[in-house]
Design a protein around this motif. Structure first.
Motif, PDB file in Angstrom:
ATOM      1  N   ARG A  30      -9.534   2.933  -2.157  1.00  0.00           N
ATOM      2  CA  ARG A  30      -9.385   1.557  -1.686  1.00  0.00           C
ATOM      3  C   ARG A  30     -10.745   0.972  -1.295  1.00  0.00           C
ATOM      4  NH1 ARG A  30      -5.290   2.269   2.133  1.00  0.00           N
ATOM      5  NH2 ARG A  30      -3.834   2.331   0.402  1.00  0.00           N
ATOM      6  N   ILE A  51       0.836  -1.197   0.000  1.00  0.00           N
ATOM      7  CA  ILE A  51       0.000   0.000   0.000  1.00  0.00           C
ATOM      8  C   ILE A  51       0.876   1.253   0.000  1.00  0.00           C
ATOM      9  CG2 ILE A  51      -1.955  -1.089   1.170  1.00  0.00           C
ATOM     10  CD1 ILE A  51      -1.016   0.221   3.761  1.00  0.00           C
ATOM     11  N   SER A  52       0.303   2.356  -0.465  1.00  0.00           N
ATOM     12  CA  SER A  52       1.039   3.618  -0.545  1.00  0.00           C
ATOM     13  C   SER A  52       1.187   4.270   0.827  1.00  0.00           C
ATOM     14  CB  SER A  52       0.307   4.587  -1.475  1.00  0.00           C
ATOM     15  OG  SER A  52       0.363   4.143  -2.808  1.00  0.00           O
ATOM     16  N   VAL A  76      -6.477   8.114  -1.126  1.00  0.00           N
ATOM     17  CA  VAL A  76      -6.110   6.735  -1.456  1.00  0.00           C
ATOM     18  C   VAL A  76      -7.036   5.752  -0.743  1.00  0.00           C
ATOM     19  CG1 VAL A  76      -4.314   4.976  -1.198  1.00  0.00           C
ATOM     20  CG2 VAL A  76      -3.710   7.274  -1.985  1.00  0.00           C
ATOM     21  N   VAL A 121       4.357   2.604  -5.257  1.00  0.00           N
ATOM     22  CA  VAL A 121       3.853   1.233  -5.133  1.00  0.00           C
ATOM     23  C   VAL A 121       3.525   0.647  -6.498  1.00  0.00           C
ATOM     24  CG1 VAL A 121       1.957  -0.192  -4.257  1.00  0.00           C
ATOM     25  CG2 VAL A 121       3.057   1.482  -2.766  1.00  0.00           C
ATOM     26  N   VAL A 122       2.908   1.443  -7.361  1.00  0.00           N
ATOM     27  CA  VAL A 122       2.603   0.966  -8.718  1.00  0.00           C
ATOM     28  C   VAL A 122       3.892   0.576  -9.435  1.00  0.00           C
ATOM     29  CG1 VAL A 122       1.761   1.667 -10.998  1.00  0.00           C
ATOM     30  CG2 VAL A 122       0.427   2.212  -8.961  1.00  0.00           C
ATOM     31  N   ASN A 164      -6.010  -2.532  -3.256  1.00  0.00           N
ATOM     32  CA  ASN A 164      -5.085  -1.780  -2.417  1.00  0.00           C
ATOM     33  C   ASN A 164      -4.295  -0.732  -3.186  1.00  0.00           C
ATOM     34  OD1 ASN A 164      -5.733  -2.932   0.035  1.00  0.00           O
ATOM     35  ND2 ASN A 164      -4.240  -4.583  -0.158  1.00  0.00           N
ATOM     36  N   GLU A 165      -4.181  -0.916  -4.496  1.00  0.00           N
ATOM     37  CA  GLU A 165      -3.449   0.049  -5.319  1.00  0.00           C
ATOM     38  C   GLU A 165      -3.954  -0.008  -6.762  1.00  0.00           C
ATOM     39  OE1 GLU A 165      -1.694   2.463  -6.200  1.00  0.00           O
ATOM     40  OE2 GLU A 165      -1.167   3.267  -4.247  1.00  0.00           O
TER      41      GLU A 165
END
Length: 292
Positions: free
Chosen positions: A103, A85-86, A99, A141-142, A109-110
């Protein structure tokens, strides 16, 4: 081409839905109005047709799970790194709240889902960006999840497939977001040096830093019909160069005409076409059209 997939009787059936029905008191979600041709379609029939309009072929937005279900062989998906997760490295006001809202809305989660699965019985590593989560903007995260997926494909000597869809870099993460362009591209270079097969499938929209990095580096760069593909927006470019651009500028078809993508393929045919590419690249692989 797409219209030939449907019989005249099928067209007549769906054309019989009057546009005035949208004004009637019907339960929400039963009907969908196509934003391109403005025809009314039963939502169940649209979903059955992989969210491709039965009248004009317009490709409606799909989330990551819908793409997984339509593209991978049933029951073969094994997800990776779902727990990532970010965080908020720059302490950007309200970022984590936004975010979290996405979610809750998407149940993801992303903005990217990664894992392993099979296409036509052939195993592959796959990543699917989800435009319903922060417009699939690319943050740390991506980038990390995509890099890990590429490294997994490299480690297991498997093809890597990605469905891209993004509004670009995630500004709330600043330079950390932009660094993902270099990180993912470097991972792809290592993967390529080891002989890995990379198929990039660009969907609507694929823009900004994503289009300028991993989205455009495939051995095969494919696109869905009508997808917006480009770096800066059309209006920004027009204001910069002081010229009016073509109406279809930055569409998948425009990019194909100018050599920026290898093929524009309908969602209805995509799995079969990608499976054929994978088969060609199997040891001793022979394309289906040569077998016939």
């Amino acid at each position: 081409m797409l219209k030939d997939l449907f019989t005249k009787s099928t067209k007549k059936k769906y054309a019989a839905i009057p546009s005035t029905i949208a004004k009637q008191d019907v339960p929400e979600g039963i009907l969908t109005k196509c934003p391109k041709c403005k025809k009314i379609i039963y939502t169940k029939e649209l979903i059955k047709n992989l969210k491709v309009c039965l009248h004009c072929g317009y490709h409606h937005t799909m989330n990551a799970r819908e793409r997984l279900d339509s593209f991978l062989d049933e029951g073969t998906f094994e997800e990776m790194d779902r727990e990532m997760i970010s965080v908020n490295p720059l302490q950007f006001p309200g970022y984590l709240e936004k975010v979290e809202k996405d979610r809750q809305k998407t149940k993801e989660n992303e903005a990217v889902v990664t894992g392993l699965g099979t296409v036509g019985g052939m195993k592959t590593v796959i990543a699917i960006m989800d435009s319903t989560f922060r417009m699939a903007s690319m943050g740390a995260v991506v980038g990390e999840k995509i890099t890990r997926a590429i490294e997994k494909a490299d480690e297991c000597s498997l093809p890597f497939i990605i469905f891209t869809a993004s509004g670009g870099a995630r500004m709330q993460e600043g330079i950390l977001s932009l660094m993902q362009m270099a990180k993912t591209s470097a991972a792809l270079k290592r993967f390529s040096d080891h002989g890995g097969l990379y198929i990039s499938i660009m969907t609507h929209p694929t823009t900004g830093g994503v289009s300028a990095s991993f989205a455009s580096l495939g051995d095969y760069n494919l696109a869905e019909p009508g997808a917006l593909i480009g770096f800066a927006g059309k209006r920004v470019i027009e204001q910069t160069i002081r010229e009016e651009l073509p109406e279809d500028f930055q569409t998948a078809e425009f990019q194909l005409e100018h050599g920026q993508v290898d093929a524009v393929i309908s969602r209805l045919e995509l799995k079969e076409q990608v499976a054929n590419i994978l088969e060609i690249h199997q040891p001793g692989g022979v394309p289906q059209w040569q077998e016939n």
